[in-house]
Scaffold this active site. Structure first.
Site, PDB file in Angstrom:
ATOM      1  N   GLY A 126       1.005  -1.071  -0.091  1.00 33.78           N
ATOM      2  CA  GLY A 126       0.198  -0.358  -0.314  1.00 33.78           C
ATOM      3  C   GLY A 126       0.769   1.134   0.013  1.00 33.78           C
ATOM      4  N   TYR A 127       1.497   1.769  -0.938  1.00 33.85           N
ATOM      5  CA  TYR A 127       1.954   3.108  -1.185  1.00 33.85           C
ATOM      6  C   TYR A 127       1.389   3.714  -2.401  1.00 33.85           C
ATOM      7  CZ  TYR A 127       6.886   0.774   0.445  1.00 33.85           C
ATOM      8  OH  TYR A 127       7.601  -0.413   0.634  1.00 33.85           O
ATOM      9  N   SER A 128       0.734   3.751  -2.940  1.00 34.31           N
ATOM     10  CA  SER A 128       0.909   4.582  -4.073  1.00 34.31           C
ATOM     11  C   SER A 128      -0.946   5.181  -3.459  1.00 34.31           C
ATOM     12  CB  SER A 128       0.312   4.282  -5.693  1.00 34.31           C
ATOM     13  OG  SER A 128       1.575   2.971  -6.349  1.00 34.31           O
ATOM     14  N   GLU A 243      16.018  -4.595  -4.167  1.00 35.57           N
ATOM     15  CA  GLU A 243      15.136  -5.550  -4.542  1.00 35.57           C
ATOM     16  C   GLU A 243      15.404  -6.233  -5.253  1.00 35.57           C
ATOM     17  OE1 GLU A 243      10.414  -2.629  -5.080  1.00 35.57           O
ATOM     18  OE2 GLU A 243      11.548  -3.426  -6.981  1.00 35.57           O
ATOM     19  N   ASN A 378       9.470   4.143 -16.212  1.00 39.43           N
ATOM     20  CA  ASN A 378      10.673   4.157 -17.162  1.00 39.43           C
ATOM     21  C   ASN A 378      11.438   5.729 -16.946  1.00 39.43           C
ATOM     22  OD1 ASN A 378      10.148   1.060 -17.082  1.00 39.43           O
ATOM     23  ND2 ASN A 378      11.205   1.164 -18.967  1.00 39.43           N
ATOM     24  N   GLU A 379      10.190   6.616 -16.954  1.00 42.90           N
ATOM     25  CA  GLU A 379      10.793   8.330 -16.857  1.00 42.90           C
ATOM     26  C   GLU A 379      11.516   8.640 -15.962  1.00 42.90           C
ATOM     27  OE1 GLU A 379       7.573   7.117 -18.146  1.00 42.90           O
ATOM     28  OE2 GLU A 379       8.331   6.895 -20.058  1.00 42.90           O
TER      29      GLU A 379
END
Ligand SMILES: Cc1cc2nc3c(=O)[nH]c(=O)nc-3n(C[C@H](O)[C@H](O)[C@H](O)COP(=O)(O)OP(=O)(O)OC[C@H]3O[C@@H](n4cnc5c(N)ncnc54)[C@H](O)[C@@H]3O)c2cc1C
Lengths: 392, 378
Positions: A126-128, A243, A378-379
């Site tokens: 639960g981050y975003s 990670e 990716n940005e």
């Protein structure tokens, strides 16, 4: 410079092969492929790995890791993916587990780590939040301390597998003053807590893996906070740097690429196999050449880690190139399927339809669009390389 | 030289645009896509009343006598709304084949019914082995009595699930890939021996695999000359490709506009994401891809109208560009929307899926590029 395997490595490879061939049986594969039995089958598979002692190759031995060399990990990964065996669900084993053993207290380690290893607890991340994606530190889900409990209010979004989860690890705002990063705490929250509501989000692959998770006056014991209050960002960042070493997904891409080649030999246009078509061959080799290089980029990063270095911004390179290649392979699958890429799941057999793989090509292509978005888009990864590697 | 539309053309375009805007929002479309037929007969009837179904047909059959430009304008606007009703299948393909077939009896019988909305048609040409080759036909028709008997199977027939009449390609002579020996027949869907198996596609279309088991048709159902249908098919498919490209232009314009709008409103790091130069350049690229595609579409339309020798190559070039630009534009649209771009609830993914289907309907980019190369560098 030497890439050959030692006799011990080869013996290890045989052991891994024997295990996979026996444990990843046809019945399990069928249950994994069926939506209705998916969750139970994933747990079953992870429990088999656990029983073998191989569930957490990257954990320190004292917490249940395997103590393998980086070559052994590479062999394990390659053998796994070459059989099309799915990687473990990352949220417990690759995300919150390492945070708990690195920053949790003894009580937390004893309580949570064994159940992560045994897959008795299913975790989600639960981050975003709706307003906090790439700019994660601007998150607003609020945790207010009342006695020995936090009262949590707010909402998380894009939470993968929240519908299955027993626990969610969250970044929450515990202080609204000062620097955004310095007011965030790391909480472990029981999904059965009153006040939690999970709302499904349907995605363009016609599946349901994402959710919105609402928190209304959810009470969380202080004992479920990792480390110090307002230091959650530091713990989360440390996790990102460590990670999984297989972030590029090279082994899985190699398998997917081989499958594209197999299909290209079956698909015929004007009596000619696509694998014999010069235009299509160029598409294939464009990808394979990048993949050959990426495999060694990954090994170079692994070697650095093995000799004590930290996988820093190089992991951003692996993420960008790895996901670009995944998508390129998925696109080729779509080209092969032609108009059959459009066929929806239905009750028709491949024989009735006249084609074998259109629907699965589309599903992985559509879901695959997410790989360049999640885990730091990716940005954002390019911004990291520009800043941290190139000093721009 | 000018690129202006006539007043009549502008009125036609505005009529479609207004209808789509007022009656075909995304939620309304979703309901139609999820209905059993995957289309709305009520809309279809309205299309008839508004005259859109008459656009390409000759005035002698009650048509509007429109040009390639008119069809382009209609298709572009239908594309913007992701309209599901079978304009391409019924008007452009089925109607186009009739119109060009020279069979005046069939024209007199069916074109008025297409125009008044009472006939839904489909073109059954594709077979499971044929991929993108129109001449790869194994279904066959043999003379029997004073007619023909058709056997074989067609797959992915657009509008095959709802059509009441089909035009079917079948071999009356020759081998699998021969250009010669292919004939076209008009077959009622309820003819004995016709079996329809329908299924849904990702763009909301319902298609069908249709098998023909000794289906008896009279010789009057033959369109054009026996064994000579390839030229007719190729001409109609050329126009269908331009119609598809027009639809694609409508879609790509929507994707770019919606993405630009999102970039101007979505904030991260305290600023709109559109303020990041890394994203600005990509939106400039998608803008240029759209403009270039539109130019090539206009070129193809002009060359087709002038019946220029170069038209065939130009249509292939157009389809290559639509394929490449389409992929660029939908990929960037999804990526720039972040997680939102992955949701089924948002229209972005649905525009992407329709573009993907357009780019495989009569061949993908590689197929058209090979065809272009063969014409240009032979
Ligand atoms: C399939 C899927 C699964 C997910 N699972 C989880 C999960 O389990 N748990 C969880 O917490 N989250 C999860 N996420 C969320 C994911 O981490 C976010 O989607 C991601 O962080 C991007 O945030 P956003 O969607 O809000 O996009 P935004 O941050 O709004 O980005 C929109 C676009 O702007 C670009 N952009 C943003 N900032 C910059 C910049 N500074 N420079 C250049 N470009 C920029 C982005 O790259 C993107 O293209 C998942 C997402 C997906 C798609």
């Amino acid at each position: 410079m030497d890439i050959s395997f030692s006799p011990e490595d080869l013996a290890f490879r045989d052991e891994v092969r024997a295990f996979f061939d026996q444990a990843y049986d046809a019945d399990l594969q069928a249950r994994l492929a069926d939506k209705a039995s998916f969750k139970e089958a994933v747990i079953d598979w992870q429990k088999r790995l656990y029983a073998q002692g191989w569930i957490a190759p990257n954990w320190p031995v004292e917490y249940g890791g395997t103590g393998w060399s980086s070559t052994q990990k590479y062999i394990f990964e390659t053998e796994r993916s070459s059989r099309g065996i799915r990687d473990v669900v990352p949220f417990g084993l690759q995300m919150v587990g390492p945070v708990i053993y690195a920053f949790g207290n003894d009580e937390q380690k004893e309580r949570f780590l064994p159940r992560i290893l045994s897959s008795d607890d299913w975790w989600c991340q639960g981050y975003s939040e709706p307003g906090a994606g790439s700019d994660l530190a601007s998150l607003k889900t609020k945790a207010v301390l009342e006695g020995d409990e936090y009262v949590v209010n707010g909402a998380k979004i894009w939470t993968t597998y929240a519908q299955y989860a027993d626990w969610i690890f969250c970044l929450v705002r515990s202080n609204s003053e000062g620097k955004k990063q310095e007011g965030i705490s790391f909480l472990l929250i029981d999904m059965k807590s009153p006040g939690i509501k999970v709302n499904p989000i349907h995605t363009i692959d016609n599946h349901h893996s994402l959710n919105e998770v609402e928190f209304n006056d959810v009470r969380v014991p202080v004992a479920n906070r990792i480390g110090e209050e307002n230091k959650g960002w530091t713990y989360a960042k440390a996790l990102l740097a460590h990670e999984r070493t297989t972030i590029a997904g090279v082994a899985d891409s190699k398998r997917a690429f081989d499958e594209v080649c197999r299909r290209a030999a079956l698909e015929v246009n004007a009596g000619k196999r696509l694998i014999d078509d010069p235009l299509f061959r160029k598409r294939l080799s464009d990808i394979e050449i990048e993949l050959m290089a990426l495999e060694f980029t990954e090994l170079r990063v692994l070697a650095t880690v093995a000799s004590g270095g930290a996988p820093g911004a190089e992991s951003s390179l692996l993420k960008i190139k790895g996901t670009e290649l995944q998508q390129a392979i998925q696109s080729l699958n779509m080209e092969l399927a032609g108009y059959y890429q459009g066929v929806l799941d239905n009750n028709l057999s491949a024989e009735q339809l006249g084609h074998e793989f259109g629907s699965d090509a589309r599903q992985s292509f559509m879901y695959g669009r997410a790989a360049t978005v999640y885990g730091g888009s990716n940005e954002i990864q390019k911004n990291i390389i520009a800043k941290a590697v190139l000093g721009l | 030289m000018n690129f202006d539309f006539t007043e009549e053309q502008s009125m036609l375009r505005d009529s479609v645009a207004r209808y789509v805007q007022d009656n075909y929002d995304f939620e309304a479309r979703r309901a139609i896509a999820e209905s059993t037929e995957g289309m709305s007969r009520e809309h279809w009837q309205n299309f008839a009343e508004l005259g859109w179904l008459s656009v390409p047909f000759a005035e002698e059959h009650g048509g509007f006598g429109g040009s390639t430009v008119d069809t382009m304008l209609v298709m572009e606007e239908l594309g913007k709304g992701l309209v599901l009703e079978p304009y391409l299948a019924t008007v452009v393909l089925f109607g186009g084949l009739l119109q060009r077939s020279g069979n005046s009896a069939l024209q007199a019988e069916f074109i008025p019914k297409i125009i008044d909305g009472t006939c839904l048609g489909a073109f059954a040409y594709l077979e499971r082995q044929s991929r993108f080759e129109l001449n790869d036909v194994q279904s066959h028709a043999t003379a029997s009595g004073d007619g023909y008997s058709i056997s074989g199977e067609k797959v992915l027939v657009f509008n095959g699930a709802n059509a009441d009449h089909l035009i079917v390609s079948a071999r009356t002579a020759g081998e699998q890939f021969d250009q010669q020996g292919i004939s076209l027949f008009l077959v009622p869907i309820d003819a004995e021996g016709v079996t329809v198996t329908s299924y849904g596609m990702m763009d909301g279309q319902r298609v069908a695999n249709i098998s023909f088991d000794k289906v008896a048709v009279p010789s009057t159902s033959l369109l054009g000359l026996e064994g000579e249908a390839m030229a007719l098919i190729e001409a109609v498919v050329q126009h269908a490709n331009v119609a598809l490209a027009s639809e694609a232009i409508g879609i790509m314009g929507q994707l770019n506009a919606k993405t630009l709008d999102y970039a101007k409103t979505r904030k991260q790091f305290g600023v709109t994401i559109g303020s990041f130069q890394a994203l600005q350049h990509r939106m400039v690229d998608t803008f240029m891809a759209y403009e270039q595609s539109k130019s090539l579409l206009y070129r193809a339309v002009c060359e087709l109208e002038d019946q220029a020798d170069s038209a065939a190559a130009t249509v292939h070039a157009l389809m290559v560009m639509i394929d490449r630009s389409g992929k660029l534009i939908f990929s960037e649209a999804i990526q720039l929307h972040g997680g939102m771009g992955l949701t089924d609830e948002l229209d972005i993914g649905h525009y992407a899926k329709r573009l993907m289907m357009i780019n495989t309907t009569f061949g993908n980019g590689d197929f058209h590029q090979a065809a272009f190369n063969a014409l240009r560098y032979a």
